[in-house]
Design a protein around this motif. Structure first.
Motif, PDB file in Angstrom:
ATOM      1  N   LYS A 161      81.563  20.837  37.383  1.00  0.00           N
ATOM      2  CA  LYS A 161      82.435  20.329  38.285  1.00  0.00           C
ATOM      3  C   LYS A 161      83.662  21.035  38.818  1.00  0.00           C
ATOM      4  O   LYS A 161      84.092  21.081  39.889  1.00  0.00           O
ATOM      5  CB  LYS A 161      82.864  19.104  37.767  1.00  0.00           C
ATOM      6  N   ASP A 162      84.200  21.903  37.729  1.00  0.00           N
ATOM      7  CA  ASP A 162      85.460  23.039  37.971  1.00  0.00           C
ATOM      8  C   ASP A 162      85.133  23.916  39.005  1.00  0.00           C
ATOM      9  O   ASP A 162      85.880  24.170  39.928  1.00  0.00           O
ATOM     10  CB  ASP A 162      85.820  23.503  36.674  1.00  0.00           C
ATOM     11  N   VAL A 163      84.038  24.425  39.063  1.00  0.00           N
ATOM     12  CA  VAL A 163      83.378  25.430  39.785  1.00  0.00           C
ATOM     13  C   VAL A 163      83.203  25.045  41.022  1.00  0.00           C
ATOM     14  O   VAL A 163      83.622  25.630  42.065  1.00  0.00           O
ATOM     15  CB  VAL A 163      82.060  26.016  39.353  1.00  0.00           C
ATOM     16  N   GLU A 164      82.735  23.578  41.526  1.00  0.00           N
ATOM     17  CA  GLU A 164      82.475  23.044  42.766  1.00  0.00           C
ATOM     18  C   GLU A 164      83.848  22.646  43.320  1.00  0.00           C
ATOM     19  O   GLU A 164      83.691  22.960  44.369  1.00  0.00           O
ATOM     20  CB  GLU A 164      81.885  21.692  42.532  1.00  0.00           C
ATOM     21  N   ARG A 165      84.906  22.327  42.423  1.00  0.00           N
ATOM     22  CA  ARG A 165      86.187  22.052  42.864  1.00  0.00           C
ATOM     23  C   ARG A 165      86.790  23.423  43.628  1.00  0.00           C
ATOM     24  O   ARG A 165      87.497  23.362  44.503  1.00  0.00           O
ATOM     25  CB  ARG A 165      87.021  21.632  41.672  1.00  0.00           C
ATOM     26  N   LEU A 166      86.572  24.398  42.925  1.00  0.00           N
ATOM     27  CA  LEU A 166      87.342  25.886  43.371  1.00  0.00           C
ATOM     28  C   LEU A 166      86.706  26.126  44.640  1.00  0.00           C
ATOM     29  O   LEU A 166      87.159  26.760  45.422  1.00  0.00           O
ATOM     30  CB  LEU A 166      87.126  26.849  42.145  1.00  0.00           C
ATOM     31  N   GLU A 167      85.405  26.170  44.479  1.00  0.00           N
ATOM     32  CA  GLU A 167      84.466  26.391  45.717  1.00  0.00           C
ATOM     33  C   GLU A 167      84.836  25.819  47.187  1.00  0.00           C
ATOM     34  O   GLU A 167      85.047  26.194  48.194  1.00  0.00           O
ATOM     35  CB  GLU A 167      83.054  26.360  45.484  1.00  0.00           C
ATOM     36  N   ARG A 168      85.079  24.640  46.731  1.00  0.00           N
ATOM     37  CA  ARG A 168      85.333  23.562  48.053  1.00  0.00           C
ATOM     38  C   ARG A 168      87.000  24.008  48.483  1.00  0.00           C
ATOM     39  O   ARG A 168      86.944  23.992  49.593  1.00  0.00           O
ATOM     40  CB  ARG A 168      85.478  22.206  47.604  1.00  0.00           C
ATOM     41  N   LEU A 169      87.858  24.230  47.463  1.00  0.00           N
ATOM     42  CA  LEU A 169      89.113  24.776  47.932  1.00  0.00           C
ATOM     43  C   LEU A 169      89.328  26.071  48.571  1.00  0.00           C
ATOM     44  O   LEU A 169      90.068  25.961  49.424  1.00  0.00           O
ATOM     45  CB  LEU A 169      90.061  24.723  46.688  1.00  0.00           C
ATOM     46  N   LYS A 170      88.409  26.937  48.160  1.00  0.00           N
ATOM     47  CA  LYS A 170      88.265  28.307  48.691  1.00  0.00           C
ATOM     48  C   LYS A 170      87.968  28.065  50.228  1.00  0.00           C
ATOM     49  O   LYS A 170      88.142  28.853  51.061  1.00  0.00           O
ATOM     50  CB  LYS A 170      87.664  29.325  47.918  1.00  0.00           C
ATOM     51  N   ASN A 171      86.931  27.292  50.396  1.00  0.00           N
ATOM     52  CA  ASN A 171      86.307  26.990  51.683  1.00  0.00           C
ATOM     53  C   ASN A 171      87.626  26.339  52.609  1.00  0.00           C
ATOM     54  O   ASN A 171      87.549  26.922  53.636  1.00  0.00           O
ATOM     55  CB  ASN A 171      85.162  25.903  51.868  1.00  0.00           C
ATOM     56  N   ILE A 172      88.310  25.656  52.145  1.00  0.00           N
ATOM     57  CA  ILE A 172      89.683  25.123  53.032  1.00  0.00           C
ATOM     58  C   ILE A 172      90.450  26.457  53.314  1.00  0.00           C
ATOM     59  O   ILE A 172      90.925  26.503  54.404  1.00  0.00           O
ATOM     60  CB  ILE A 172      90.123  24.146  52.078  1.00  0.00           C
TER      61      ILE A 172
ATOM     62  N   GLN B 158      98.283  29.275  36.809  1.00  0.00           N
ATOM     63  CA  GLN B 158      96.708  29.028  36.608  1.00  0.00           C
ATOM     64  C   GLN B 158      96.747  27.431  36.272  1.00  0.00           C
ATOM     65  O   GLN B 158      95.678  26.703  36.626  1.00  0.00           O
ATOM     66  CB  GLN B 158      96.646  29.730  35.073  1.00  0.00           C
ATOM     67  N   ILE B 159      97.878  26.841  35.620  1.00  0.00           N
ATOM     68  CA  ILE B 159      97.989  25.558  35.328  1.00  0.00           C
ATOM     69  C   ILE B 159      97.939  24.976  36.518  1.00  0.00           C
ATOM     70  O   ILE B 159      97.269  23.828  36.606  1.00  0.00           O
ATOM     71  CB  ILE B 159      98.998  25.247  34.380  1.00  0.00           C
ATOM     72  N   LEU B 160      98.791  25.100  37.609  1.00  0.00           N
ATOM     73  CA  LEU B 160      98.886  24.710  38.920  1.00  0.00           C
ATOM     74  C   LEU B 160      97.645  24.499  39.613  1.00  0.00           C
ATOM     75  O   LEU B 160      96.871  23.372  40.201  1.00  0.00           O
ATOM     76  CB  LEU B 160     100.098  25.290  39.829  1.00  0.00           C
ATOM     77  N   VAL B 161      96.858  25.430  39.634  1.00  0.00           N
ATOM     78  CA  VAL B 161      95.517  25.761  40.340  1.00  0.00           C
ATOM     79  C   VAL B 161      94.503  24.870  39.543  1.00  0.00           C
ATOM     80  O   VAL B 161      93.809  24.192  40.321  1.00  0.00           O
ATOM     81  CB  VAL B 161      95.108  27.241  40.217  1.00  0.00           C
ATOM     82  N   SER B 162      94.531  24.756  38.366  1.00  0.00           N
ATOM     83  CA  SER B 162      93.737  23.623  37.630  1.00  0.00           C
ATOM     84  C   SER B 162      93.898  22.180  38.054  1.00  0.00           C
ATOM     85  O   SER B 162      93.090  21.460  37.803  1.00  0.00           O
ATOM     86  CB  SER B 162      93.886  23.831  36.227  1.00  0.00           C
TER      87      SER B 162
END
Length: 607
Positions: free
Chosen positions: A3-14, A61-65
């Motif tokens: 889920k975390d990897v999916e979240r980061l990929e989605r944010l990077k696309n934005i 890092q905490i903020l991004v998480s």
């Protein structure tokens, strides 16, 4: 895919689809709450920096998480982005943005919107009630301004609901304030609306920091009245003028800069930033405030100063077209120039601002230390750790000192400080056993070996730092014992003294280097305290031992003769020589037959 990897990929696309233009961005958490607001000249470039692999800042890092979604607003200019960011932060108060500390605790002055306005101090900001000035971070400054206003102007202090219709209907009566001449009684029509509002306009000028312009206006009025031979009225104006001028001279710094000017400076620590604001009008510093901002992320000084400038210009309604700052910042405001002075009057004003902000920070730390002394001790140890580049916080410090007179009665003392406080139950005294003559280095080596050899055998926790009351020679003696004989490593420092026997410098490392510490700093005072304590402990032990040796007599070596018997004999005969000359019968009468025989046999054996 987690889920975390999916979240980061989605944010990077934005981020990849964001425009490369000025704007504001907002980060949302899983509950759709805004947790961070930022500005950018280039939205895409700025936001993408949060998602780089080499970001090693823990707070980032905490903020991004926590980020679940990203939104952004595109604007035309960098100035618009800065203003929008400031408004969004104040509106939503995001968790990870810097915020003005205890904003509600600072008082403001309210000038009400009533038919006959009132002027009062308040901590509550209620929209529609009136115009608010402040907040004032310094209570004394606010009280001085209100005292000046009350002395010069007869502003009503009652809460009567004055309206034109009610006054005309004679619904009110005069109160005590009118009779003691603090009010002109507009409630019964003794003061016109026009003259009252003229006073209010001048009050607003003073609250805006334009006291000097009020003085000029009063001076002109006084001159006009004098020319018209209205001397009594001129005298009344002169009283007000003198009060206002005295306030200016007491509370303002005169400068040769007569254009309107804002001066900002900043100082910070790990948790907070302190921003000072000075406003100069007609050569006078008529506003000076310092505020504390709580850090939420790894904000730079440049970012915090930029936000502080926008915040304070809006709060204090500043129209200055020039802003003096201590370093370059990457913002642009329409029609406003930024100056980083290197010399001259503006540099003097900037230095004054820096002095104020640093003093405010020191005062804040002192207040915090009084409320939390444990934190003060931790801060001192952290500074010592930083100065010496230690791997661990020096929670346990041991310090040694020797004491002797020409090598006689040689002793040493060890004091222990835990959590920056003396742990007296861990203090130890040592009689020097293997050294003959005045050899401080050999004495130190003996004590260090005995102490830490025993601690190793008993598996006791070793200290984080050893301090010797001496210079390079003492430090080398300690190092040889620890590393060459006991094969252990403990950081070693030395405290050297000057010719006046005052703590002079801190030495550390091999080869030894002098560690720079300001003599008025809490750390220097802490180290001086350790040195004074170990010196007191060692020399007190040495004095006690020397005193005992001086009062020893030949009676002390006779088996069977204790301290009480010794005291009785010396009290009666005054000296050992007279005791030896006394008969056995006389001794028996005083101390008994058996003890008299012991002494008699001892005297015979010596003969």
């Amino acid at each position: 895919m987690t889920k975390d990897v999916e979240r980061l990929e989605r944010l990077k696309n934005i981020v990849l689809n964001m425009p490369e233009c000025p704007g504001c961005y907002q980060y949302f958490d899983k509950d759709k709450n805004i947790i961070y607001v930022g500005k950018a000249k280039n939205l895409k470039r700025r936001v993408s920096s949060y998602f780089l692999k080499n970001v090693d800042r823990r707070k980032t890092q905490i903020l991004v998480s926590k980020i679940e979604d990203i939104n952004y607003v595109v604007v035309n200019t960098d100035e618009d982005a800065l203003l929008l960011e400031n408004n969004l932060i104040k509106k939503y108060k995001p968790k990870y943005n810097i915020l003005l500390k205890d904003d509600k605790s600072y008082p403001s002055v309210c000038v009400t919107n009533e038919y006959f306005p009132r002027v009062f101090k308040t901590r509550k900001i209620i929209k529609g009630v009136g115009t608010y000035y402040g907040p004032f971070s310094h209570q004394g400054t606010l009280n001085n301004i209100l005292e000046l206003i009350n002395k010069i102007y007869k502003i009503r202090r009652c809460r009567l609901p004055l309206t034109e219709a009610r006054i005309s209907a004679h619904n009110f009566q005069t109160c005590l304030e009118y009779h003691i001449k603090n009010c002109n009684a507009p409630c019964i029509g003794l003061q016109t609306k026009e003259s009252y509002m003229e006073m209010i306009d001048e009050v607003k000028q003073i609250l805006s920091g334009n006291t000097r312009s009020i003085c000029d206006k009063m001076l002109r009025k006084m001159t006009e009245l004098s020319e018209e031979m209205r001397f009594e009225e001129a005298a009344e104006v002169k009283k007000k003028y003198d009060l206002a001028l005295e306030f200016c001279e007491r509370s303002e710094v005169i400068s040769s800069i007569y254009n309107e000017l804002d001066v900002y400076s900043i100082d910070d620590d790990e948790k907070s930033a302190f921003i000072n604001y000075l406003h100069i009008t007609k050569g006078c510093i008529n506003q000076a405030f310092t505020f504390e901002y709580r850090k939420r992320m790894d904000e730079t000084k440049e970012d915090m100063l930029a936000l502080g400038i926008i915040e304070m210009r809006e709060r204090y309604k500043s129209n200055a077209r020039e802003i003096v700052i201590p370093f370059e910042i990457d913002i642009e405001l329409k029609g406003i120039s930024f100056t980083v002075p290197a010399r001259g009057e503006k540099k003097h004003l900037l230095d004054l601002s820096l002095m104020n902000v640093r003093q405010y920070r020191i005062d804040s730390l002192k207040i915090a230390e009084k409320l939390n002394p444990e934190q003060r001790n931790t801060n001192i140890l952290k500074e010592l750790q930083k100065k010496l580049a230690l791997d661990k916080l020096p929670m346990t410090i041991e310090c040694f000192d020797n004491s002797n007179i020409s090598g006689t009665d040689a002793v040493a003392g060890c004091v222990v400080f835990k959590h920056a406080k003396p742990s007296k139950s861990d203090y130890r005294k040592y009689n020097i056993k293997t050294v003959t003559g005045p050899d401080d280095y050999a004495s130190m080596s003996e004590v260090i070996y005995r102490r830490y050899k025993r601690m190793i055998e008993e598996k006791t926790n070793l200290p984080n730092l050893i301090i010797t009351d001496g210079g390079k020679g003492q430090m080398e003696s300690v190092r040889k014992v620890l590393e060459d004989e006991l094969h252990i490593y403990i950081p070693i420092a030395g405290l050297a003294k000057d010719n006046h026997h005052r703590t002079n410098e801190l030495l550390f490392g091999f080869p030894q280097k002098t560690i720079g510490i300001e003599t008025d700093s809490p750390l220097f005072k802490f180290l001086t305290r350790i040195q004074d304590e170990v010196h007191r402990y060692a020399i007190t032990f040495h004095r006690d031992k020397r005193s005992k040796n001086q009062v020893k007599s030949e009676l002390d070596v006779i088996n069977g003769i204790g301290p009480k018997t010794k005291t009785l004999l010396l009290k009666q005969y005054k000296s050992v020589k007279r005791i030896k000359e006394a008969s056995v019968e006389d001794l028996e009468k005083l101390i008994g037959k058996s003890k008299a025989e012991i002494i008699h046999n001892y005297i015979i054996s010596k003969k």
